[in-house]
Design an enzyme around this catalytic site. Structure first.
Site, PDB file in Angstrom:
ATOM      1  N   HIS A 258       0.822  -1.211   0.000  1.00 32.39           N
ATOM      2  CA  HIS A 258       0.000   0.000   0.000  1.00 32.39           C
ATOM      3  C   HIS A 258       0.857   1.262   0.000  1.00 32.39           C
ATOM      4  O   HIS A 258       0.405   2.328  -0.385  1.00 32.39           O
ATOM      5  CB  HIS A 258      -0.905   0.042   1.234  1.00 32.39           C
ATOM      6  CG  HIS A 258      -1.783  -1.147   1.375  1.00 32.39           C
ATOM      7  ND1 HIS A 258      -2.799  -1.422   0.485  1.00 32.39           N
ATOM      8  CD2 HIS A 258      -1.797  -2.162   2.273  1.00 32.39           C
ATOM      9  CE1 HIS A 258      -3.415  -2.543   0.841  1.00 32.39           C
ATOM     10  NE2 HIS A 258      -2.816  -3.020   1.926  1.00 32.39           N
TER      11      HIS A 258
ATOM     12  N   HIS B 283       5.891   6.817   6.389  1.00 34.87           N
ATOM     13  CA  HIS B 283       5.494   6.262   5.087  1.00 34.87           C
ATOM     14  C   HIS B 283       4.922   7.385   4.234  1.00 34.87           C
ATOM     15  O   HIS B 283       4.717   8.504   4.738  1.00 34.87           O
ATOM     16  CB  HIS B 283       4.479   5.127   5.291  1.00 34.87           C
ATOM     17  CG  HIS B 283       3.210   5.612   5.925  1.00 34.87           C
ATOM     18  ND1 HIS B 283       2.978   5.547   7.274  1.00 34.87           N
ATOM     19  CD2 HIS B 283       2.125   6.245   5.398  1.00 34.87           C
ATOM     20  CE1 HIS B 283       1.802   6.074   7.544  1.00 34.87           C
ATOM     21  NE2 HIS B 283       1.263   6.523   6.421  1.00 34.87           N
TER      22      HIS B 283
ATOM     23  N   THR C  19      -5.765   6.638   7.992  1.00 33.90           N
ATOM     24  CA  THR C  19      -6.318   6.865   6.647  1.00 33.90           C
ATOM     25  C   THR C  19      -6.352   5.581   5.827  1.00 33.90           C
ATOM     26  O   THR C  19      -6.626   5.623   4.636  1.00 33.90           O
ATOM     27  CB  THR C  19      -5.517   7.941   5.885  1.00 33.90           C
ATOM     28  OG1 THR C  19      -4.194   7.428   5.633  1.00 33.90           O
ATOM     29  CG2 THR C  19      -5.440   9.250   6.666  1.00 33.90           C
ATOM     30  N   THR C  20      -6.024   4.459   6.476  1.00 29.55           N
ATOM     31  CA  THR C  20      -6.104   3.148   5.833  1.00 29.55           C
ATOM     32  C   THR C  20      -6.950   2.245   6.736  1.00 29.55           C
ATOM     33  O   THR C  20      -7.045   2.489   7.937  1.00 29.55           O
ATOM     34  CB  THR C  20      -4.700   2.524   5.681  1.00 29.55           C
ATOM     35  OG1 THR C  20      -4.055   2.501   6.961  1.00 29.55           O
ATOM     36  CG2 THR C  20      -3.846   3.304   4.697  1.00 29.55           C
TER      37      THR C  20
ATOM     38  N   HIS D 286       3.925  10.714   6.387  1.00 29.98           N
ATOM     39  CA  HIS D 286       3.321  10.565   7.717  1.00 29.98           C
ATOM     40  C   HIS D 286       4.309   9.926   8.677  1.00 29.98           C
ATOM     41  O   HIS D 286       4.724   8.784   8.465  1.00 29.98           O
ATOM     42  CB  HIS D 286       2.064   9.683   7.633  1.00 29.98           C
ATOM     43  CG  HIS D 286       0.927  10.347   6.927  1.00 29.98           C
ATOM     44  ND1 HIS D 286      -0.095   9.644   6.328  1.00 29.98           N
ATOM     45  CD2 HIS D 286       0.655  11.663   6.742  1.00 29.98           C
ATOM     46  CE1 HIS D 286      -0.952  10.509   5.804  1.00 29.98           C
ATOM     47  NE2 HIS D 286      -0.518  11.734   6.038  1.00 29.98           N
TER      48      HIS D 286
HETATM   49 ZN   LIG Z   1      -0.400   7.629   6.003  1.00 29.68          ZN
END
Ligand SMILES: [Zn+2]
Length: 256
Positions: A90, A115, A202-203, A134
């Protein structure tokens, strides 16, 4: 509760913590950034992802430019780290060596990993940047605080990001420790005023209770550095979510 069931619950809790910790969701349903497993369907993919559709304090959001105030600074206490880098399917993530932390609102949060997303997940006055990094931090009690930095395009390669961008794993991989160092402090802008609000991962599983600290000064990468990431992940940003009743505070450090 039977012992066996108790053990299963414990395992589940551990798996969930591990997923939060590393943002690797291998135990979970497959998800993507586009199509039938994309962001608008995350909440339906499995029960544990429900907050992705039912949550009311989700991230990212659009940040309105507004009147600033002067609130407590984020105190950065960052050391260097070996480059422990992985492609989790991801994003590209760097697991940070122990010993670096921030203190915000009297709480100490340890830097766990950083990441990248492209384009940026947060937008400012509806404008996205080419990328966003982030820095994910976790307190002793398990609370998460994420420092976000917008990455824009500049003329020259950013030396602080070179170790990472020279070692981007193109294929999904386990964390590998490279013969290179990263210094997270050098990856931040010199001006560290910020926007802050209460949001979420956010995932998937989109867990809430995440303290967002989005620095308001971008950092520049070269076009080549941005392209190196985009060659692996063309798009890995969740769209902005409703702000609902949340306040976004803009620390401008003006002393007002
Ligand atoms: Zn992130």
């Amino acid at each position: 509760m039977s012992r066996r069931k108790g053990f299963a619950v414990l395992l589940c809790t551990l798996a969930f913590s591990a997923a939060l910790f590393t943002a690797v969701a291998q135990e979970h349903a497959h998800w993507t950034y586009e199509g039938e497993e994309g962001p608008s369907h995350w909440g339906e993919l499995e029960a544990e992802f429900a907050l992705c559709s039912t949550g009311t304090t989700q991230s990212p959001i659009d940040i309105e430019l507004n009147v600033g105030v002067n609130i407590d600074d984020i105190a950065f206490d960052y050391a260097g780290s070996a480059l422990n880098i992985l492609n989790n399917g991801h994003t590209i993530q760097v697991n940070y060596d122990a010993g670096s932390s921030i203190t915000y609102g009297d709480v100490k949060y340890d830097l766990v990993q950083f990441h990248f997303h492209t384009p940026s997940e947060h937008t400012v006055a509806h404008e996205a940047a080419p990328m966003e990094v982030h820095f994910v931090h976790r307190s002793e009690s398990g609370a998460l605080a994420v420092v976000g930095v917008m990455l824009t395009e500049g003329e020259t390669a950013n030396a602080a990001y070179a170790a990472v961008f020279d070692h981007l794993p193109a294929e999904e991989s386990e964390a590998t420790t490279m013969d290179a160092q990263v210094t997270a402090l050098d990856m931040l802008p010199e001006t560290r005023t910020f926007f802050t609000y209460a949001g979420s991962l956010t995932t998937p599983p989109c867990s809430e209770g995440v303290r967002w600290l989005l620095l308001d000064t971008p950092v520049q990468l070269s076009a080549e550095q941005i392209e190196a990431f985009k060659a692996i992940f063309e798009l890995n940003a969740r769209p902005v979510q409703p702000q609902n009743a949340r306040d976004v505070i803009h620390d401008t450090g003006s002393g007002s």
